[in-house]
Design a protein around this motif. Structure first.
Motif, PDB file in Angstrom:
ATOM      1  N   VAL A  40      -0.078  -0.492  -9.500  1.00  0.00           N
ATOM      2  CA  VAL A  40       0.180  -0.231  -8.085  1.00  0.00           C
ATOM      3  C   VAL A  40       1.524   0.474  -7.951  1.00  0.00           C
ATOM      4  CG1 VAL A  40       0.444  -1.242  -5.800  1.00  0.00           C
ATOM      5  CG2 VAL A  40      -1.169  -2.256  -7.418  1.00  0.00           C
ATOM      6  N   VAL A  41       1.510   1.682  -7.393  1.00  0.00           N
ATOM      7  CA  VAL A  41       2.736   2.472  -7.291  1.00  0.00           C
ATOM      8  C   VAL A  41       3.226   2.612  -5.856  1.00  0.00           C
ATOM      9  CG1 VAL A  41       2.225   3.758  -9.392  1.00  0.00           C
ATOM     10  CG2 VAL A  41       1.424   4.643  -7.183  1.00  0.00           C
ATOM     11  N   GLY A  42       2.397   2.204  -4.875  1.00  0.00           N
ATOM     12  CA  GLY A  42       2.803   2.305  -3.482  1.00  0.00           C
ATOM     13  C   GLY A  42       2.013   1.351  -2.614  1.00  0.00           C
ATOM     14  N   VAL A  43       2.658   0.870  -1.533  1.00  0.00           N
ATOM     15  CA  VAL A  43       2.032  -0.112  -0.644  1.00  0.00           C
ATOM     16  C   VAL A  43       2.412   0.209   0.801  1.00  0.00           C
ATOM     17  CG1 VAL A  43       2.017  -1.956  -2.390  1.00  0.00           C
ATOM     18  CG2 VAL A  43       4.012  -1.680  -0.896  1.00  0.00           C
ATOM     19  N   ALA A  49       2.980  -9.830  -0.015  1.00  0.00           N
ATOM     20  CA  ALA A  49       2.489 -10.772  -1.007  1.00  0.00           C
ATOM     21  C   ALA A  49       1.653 -10.010  -2.034  1.00  0.00           C
ATOM     22  CB  ALA A  49       1.639 -11.867  -0.350  1.00  0.00           C
ATOM     23  N   PRO A  50       1.876 -10.380  -3.318  1.00  0.00           N
ATOM     24  CA  PRO A  50       2.903 -11.273  -3.833  1.00  0.00           C
ATOM     25  C   PRO A  50       4.304 -10.667  -3.693  1.00  0.00           C
ATOM     26  CG  PRO A  50       1.849 -10.135  -5.648  1.00  0.00           C
ATOM     27  CD  PRO A  50       1.084  -9.746  -4.410  1.00  0.00           C
ATOM     28  N   ALA A  51       5.306 -11.434  -4.091  1.00  0.00           N
ATOM     29  CA  ALA A  51       6.688 -10.993  -3.896  1.00  0.00           C
ATOM     30  C   ALA A  51       6.964  -9.662  -4.589  1.00  0.00           C
ATOM     31  CB  ALA A  51       7.648 -12.068  -4.409  1.00  0.00           C
ATOM     32  N   ALA A  52       6.306  -9.412  -5.710  1.00  0.00           N
ATOM     33  CA  ALA A  52       6.547  -8.169  -6.448  1.00  0.00           C
ATOM     34  C   ALA A  52       6.197  -6.943  -5.624  1.00  0.00           C
ATOM     35  CB  ALA A  52       5.737  -8.174  -7.749  1.00  0.00           C
ATOM     36  N   ALA A  55       8.987  -4.840  -3.709  1.00  0.00           N
ATOM     37  CA  ALA A  55       9.867  -3.909  -4.400  1.00  0.00           C
ATOM     38  C   ALA A  55       9.248  -2.528  -4.563  1.00  0.00           C
ATOM     39  CB  ALA A  55      10.237  -4.475  -5.772  1.00  0.00           C
ATOM     40  N   LEU A  56       8.004  -2.363  -4.154  1.00  0.00           N
ATOM     41  CA  LEU A  56       7.309  -1.093  -4.346  1.00  0.00           C
ATOM     42  C   LEU A  56       7.568  -0.125  -3.194  1.00  0.00           C
ATOM     43  CD1 LEU A  56       3.901  -2.485  -5.665  1.00  0.00           C
ATOM     44  CD2 LEU A  56       5.653  -1.283  -6.985  1.00  0.00           C
TER      45      LEU A  56
END
Length: 321
Positions: A40-43, A49-52, A55-56
């Motif tokens: 996953v490179v973008g959101v 969620a999740p916490a990671a 940072a994206l």
């Protein structure tokens, strides 16, 4: 799942995608639950969620101004939708820079994400011409189907099988725990002004948790109603799950409507974390099921998986006001 005519579909499936952009929070959760977080490179700006995922890079932004009341949000959404204007802004340049080969979105709700048509049009202009998949479940069962779809497309079928099995195991445990118990009459309130009652998968969750949903129909859209109509149904429990809000914000949103909520005659009025467990048809829906089962049958499901807030009864002076 996606059932659009072939002319609106993405190109045929190609190589296993390695760079994925998720344009809807429940897809982000599902990708990570399948062990695909490293792809996953973008959101979106709402993917928490999740916490990671926090940072994206974020490729969307909210178009509505902050601080609106429930009625103002509803009015703004309706006006924008009627004019054909988006609720969210897609950062096309950032999306292009991320160079995805797969974009995962939805077409279920225009309020929940950038529209499918906009995403598909942008994708056709990108150099890689990424595949676009829309996950659009209307029922609890269809959410499990989406797991299989995404797992198969990303070549992690075993992870999909395992995740479906785990969710099914937990759902079966709830069914067994509440079997034979009294089934309280329930109304799920999804918005307060105007009043919306829960649809899509929510009526199923209530039934699976050992209750009787008085308003919604499984798989059908959420519907507007009135407080008078809810009072006429004589619910025993009112569950407040205002769309997109966590447990604390749900309580804050429900409190100004305490008089209307308690006027239904319910013996209990609670608020839950809608954003995590009810608004998003992802892998945490089963936690919402467990939470509902505790609310409806605390003797049979004694340990809640998360916070349950009780809405306080209004004082006599507040009621007169």
């Amino acid at each position: 799942m996606d059932h659009r005519p072939p002319e609106n579909q993405s190109p045929p499936a190609g190589p296993t995608p390695r760079r994925i952009v998720s344009l809807v929070p429940h897809a982000t959760e599902l990708l990570f639950a399948l062990g695909l977080g490293d792809r996953v490179v973008g959101v979106t700006h709402e993917c928490d969620a999740p916490a990671a995922a926090l940072a994206l890079p974020q490729v969307t932004a909210d178009q509505l101004p902050p601080g609106l009341s429930p009625a103002e949000i509803d009015r703004a959404v309706r006006e924008r939708t009627e004019r054909g204007e988006a609720i969210y802004r897609l950062d096309e340049q950032r999306l292009a820079d991320l160079d995805p080969d797969l974009i995962v979105t939805q077409e279920l709700c225009p309020v929940c994400a950038v529209s499918f048509d906009e995403v598909a049009a942008v994708a056709r202009e990108l150099p890689r011409c990424p595949e676009v998949i829309a996950l659009d479940p209307h029922t609890f069962g269809e959410t499990l189907g989406d797991i299989r779809t995404l797992a198969g497309r990303c070549d992690v079928k075993d992870a999909g099988v395992d995740l479906v099995a785990e969710i099914s195991r937990r759902a079966d445990a709830v069914r067994i725990a509440v079997r034979g118990g009294e089934r309280p009459r329930v109304v799920a309130v999804e918005w307060f002004d105007p009043v919306f009652t829960g649809g899509h998968w929510t009526p199923q969750l209530i039934e699976m948790a050992g209750g009787i949903d008085l308003c919604g129909l499984p798989g059908e859209r959420s519907e507007t109603t009135t407080w008078d109509a809810i009072r006429a149904l004589e619910p025993e429990i009112v569950v407040c799950i205002p769309c997109g809000y966590d447990a604390d914000r749900s309580l804050a949103e429900a409190t100004p409507f305490a008089q209307q909520l308690w006027s239904t005659g319910a013996r209990r009025v609670v608020t839950l974390d809608a954003s995590a467990y009810f608004s998003r048809p992802g892998p945490r829906l089963v936690t919402g099921l467990e939470l509902l089962a505790h609310v409806l049958h605390p003797d049979r499901v004694p340990t809640p998986p998360d916070t349950v807030h009780e809405v306080a009864r209004p004082t006599a002076s507040a009621a007169r006001g």
